[in-house]
Design an enzyme around this catalytic site. Structure first.
Site, PDB file in Angstrom:
ATOM      1  N   GLY A  31       0.640  -1.278  -0.552  1.00 30.97           N
ATOM      2  CA  GLY A  31       0.475   0.236   0.203  1.00 30.97           C
ATOM      3  C   GLY A  31       0.844   0.893   0.564  1.00 30.97           C
ATOM      4  O   GLY A  31       1.825   1.054  -0.838  1.00 30.97           O
ATOM      5  N   GLY A  36       5.558   4.588  -9.294  1.00 28.67           N
ATOM      6  CA  GLY A  36       6.426   2.686  -9.108  1.00 28.67           C
ATOM      7  C   GLY A  36       4.987   1.305  -9.587  1.00 28.67           C
ATOM      8  O   GLY A  36       5.151   0.772 -10.081  1.00 28.67           O
ATOM      9  N   HIS A  37       4.086   1.521  -8.027  1.00 31.13           N
ATOM     10  CA  HIS A  37       3.421   0.702  -7.935  1.00 31.13           C
ATOM     11  C   HIS A  37       1.716   1.046  -8.983  1.00 31.13           C
ATOM     12  O   HIS A  37       1.584   0.045 -10.191  1.00 31.13           O
ATOM     13  CB  HIS A  37       2.501   0.769  -6.979  1.00 31.13           C
ATOM     14  N   GLN A  61       7.721  -9.604   7.311  1.00 32.90           N
ATOM     15  CA  GLN A  61       8.653  -9.158   6.648  1.00 32.90           C
ATOM     16  C   GLN A  61       9.383  -8.038   7.381  1.00 32.90           C
ATOM     17  O   GLN A  61      10.494  -7.491   6.693  1.00 32.90           O
ATOM     18  CB  GLN A  61       8.806  -8.966   5.364  1.00 32.90           C
ATOM     19  N   GLY A 147       8.916  -4.609  -8.531  1.00 34.38           N
ATOM     20  CA  GLY A 147       9.394  -3.493  -8.998  1.00 34.38           C
ATOM     21  C   GLY A 147      11.126  -4.019  -8.823  1.00 34.38           C
ATOM     22  O   GLY A 147      11.276  -5.243  -8.151  1.00 34.38           O
ATOM     23  N   GLN A 153      15.134  -8.912  -3.648  1.00 32.83           N
ATOM     24  CA  GLN A 153      13.753  -9.271  -3.565  1.00 32.83           C
ATOM     25  C   GLN A 153      13.232 -10.477  -4.968  1.00 32.83           C
ATOM     26  O   GLN A 153      12.462 -10.903  -5.159  1.00 32.83           O
ATOM     27  CB  GLN A 153      12.244  -8.200  -3.405  1.00 32.83           C
ATOM     28  N   ILE A 176      10.787   3.631 -10.789  1.00 33.51           N
ATOM     29  CA  ILE A 176      10.177   4.713 -11.371  1.00 33.51           C
ATOM     30  C   ILE A 176      11.253   5.877 -10.727  1.00 33.51           C
ATOM     31  O   ILE A 176      11.093   5.731  -9.201  1.00 33.51           O
ATOM     32  CB  ILE A 176       9.112   4.994 -11.040  1.00 33.51           C
ATOM     33  N   LYS A 184      10.906   6.368  -6.364  1.00 32.25           N
ATOM     34  CA  LYS A 184       9.838   6.243  -5.963  1.00 32.25           C
ATOM     35  C   LYS A 184      10.001   5.160  -4.813  1.00 32.25           C
ATOM     36  O   LYS A 184      10.568   4.302  -4.739  1.00 32.25           O
ATOM     37  CB  LYS A 184       8.679   5.928  -6.923  1.00 32.25           C
TER      38      LYS A 184
END
EC number: 6.3.2.1
Lengths: 281, 281
Positions: A31, A36-37, A61, A147, A153, A176, A184
């Site tokens: 969220g 980027g998202h 995490q 991303g 990851q 991005i 971002k």
């Protein structure tokens, strides 16, 4: 666009889509969405009939001293971004919907997680792999979008999917950046104006490394010195790591001759930021 | 009935079935099938349009001193049993098809695995959970069938499926026994005639415990003594464990007041056999 909180409801909706032969793209997020998202959701929208976005700040995490409690949340704002970017469904479960009290099953990738963020955040990738496995099992997407900013990851998720034969295609999307170069991140909101200016040192240091590589420099140590030197010139910056690794195995290399990942993590004040780029010879 | 060795082929066949709306039942096995496996395949055949049986002796669930190399194999015999019992497809991959050289992802259930076979076979359930996850991701069945003879395995798989939201229904099927009471097992083939007679002591000891429970005995210690006493009377038997645990949490109990699992593991010569029963008040 619908928002669904529980697992059985989200399964019903997606099962109906799949019965109709519609492909499903999936963008897992924590969220507080940014461009980027949005770029991930747009990519998913281009390649799939339906797009599911999960918004879940995954407690397992985060380390005990990390920013779980203050991690920014704004579902209303996020909903608008998902809708504008072409998402069809937000899955926004509570922690108790995802983790029962007696939860005790975990997924772990033992390679790729020793260095970089894995070394600095013990247990982090075990938490990431476990929640991503759960989300894949709930959403059963055809493709999932991550991303490249979280380069480790992305590599770990790809390895997990390959090793465990998870029936999903993993797609990495480019970082991005703000106009001035800062990558971002939802965590950029933590920065005050002085820190926001200082945070530029991350992308600047990587730009300098890129120039040196283009000029023919092939020594990891020298490239590392260039980055460390730039980062050290910023008083508000405290280096967490600067790593030059093989882009597939994520193991350190001395001499640059293949595809490499240069990844950095830097505290600006109390905010930990990451950035990276991949360089291919 | 077809036999398929590689993952992409088995996926294609099953995907085609699922496109046609056919339900898929799945029976994972290590081969050398007996009437216990046949009963699982028959149950799957009753409840599903198609039945997939995997035959794979999973190396990562065997300890270094265990019987991986000598584990019995007979694909021709197995094929006939699968066909007769109503199976449609055997998935029979090689170890290298399932595990690439750089394989490094694992699934683990941290509760339920401390006692019983988990304590005696370190890493065993991690190997089981990992291969079952892989097989579920390859076969994507609606329902999967496991024997109650491996009671701990069944409990662990159910927990893993619940915790990780794996979209499959797990169905446990009753232990199938020889006429004289010995639980069917692929490992029974290791027994010579003297050992075969001695192996009866497992089911006999459990029968005595059942009688005591029916007569009102509620002390775990006393029930345990009855089992240990019977097992000790057999010179070829060497007790690995005798456990009386809660049938859900698999934690030891002192006083029997709920649903309990009594599980035993006994070496007969060099062959390790298991047996169990569940008792509900």
């Amino acid at each position: 666009m619908q928002i669904v909180n529980n697992i059985s409801d989200v399964r019903k909706i997606i099962k109906q889509w799949q019965r109709e032969g519609l492909s499903v793209g999936f963008v897992p997020t924590m969220g507080y969405l940014h461009e980027g998202h949005a770029s991930l959701i747009e990519a998913a929208n281009k390649e799939n009939a339906k797009v599911v976005v999960s918004i879940f700040v995954n407690p397992i995490q985060f380390g005990p001293k990390e920013d779980l409690d203050k991690y920014p949340r704004d579902l209303e704002r996020d909903s608008k971004i998902v809708e504008t970017s072409g998402g069809d469904l937000i899955f926004n479960p509570s922690p108790s919907e995802m983790y029962t009290e007696d939860f005790s099953s975990f997924v772990e990738v033992n390679s790729l997680t020793d260095g970089l963020c894995g070394a600095k955040r013990p247990g982090h990738f075990k938490g990431v792999c476990t929640v991503v496995t759960k989300l894949f099992n709930i959403v059963t997407p055809d493709k999932a979008y991550f991303g490249e900013k979280d380069a480790q990851q992305l590599a770990v998720i790809k390895k997990m999917v390959r090793d465990l034969n998870i029936p999903v295609e993993i797609i990495g999307c480019p970082i991005i950046r703000e106009n001035d170069g800062l990558a971002k991140s939802s965590r950029n909101v933590y920065l005050n104006s002085e820190e926001r200016a200082a945070a530029l040192v991350l992308s600047k240091s990587l730009e300098k490394a890129k120039e040196a590589l283009k000029s023919g420099e092939r020594s990891s140590e020298k490239i590392r010195d260039i980055i460390m030197g730039t980062l050290s010139s910023e008083p508000l910056a405290q280096i967490d790591y600067v790593e030059i690794v093989d882009s597939i195995s994520l193991t350190s290399i001395d001499y640059i001759e293949n595809s490499i990942l240069i990844a950095i993590a830097v505290f600006i004040g109390k905010t930990r930021l990451i950035d990276n780029f991949t360089f291919k010879l």
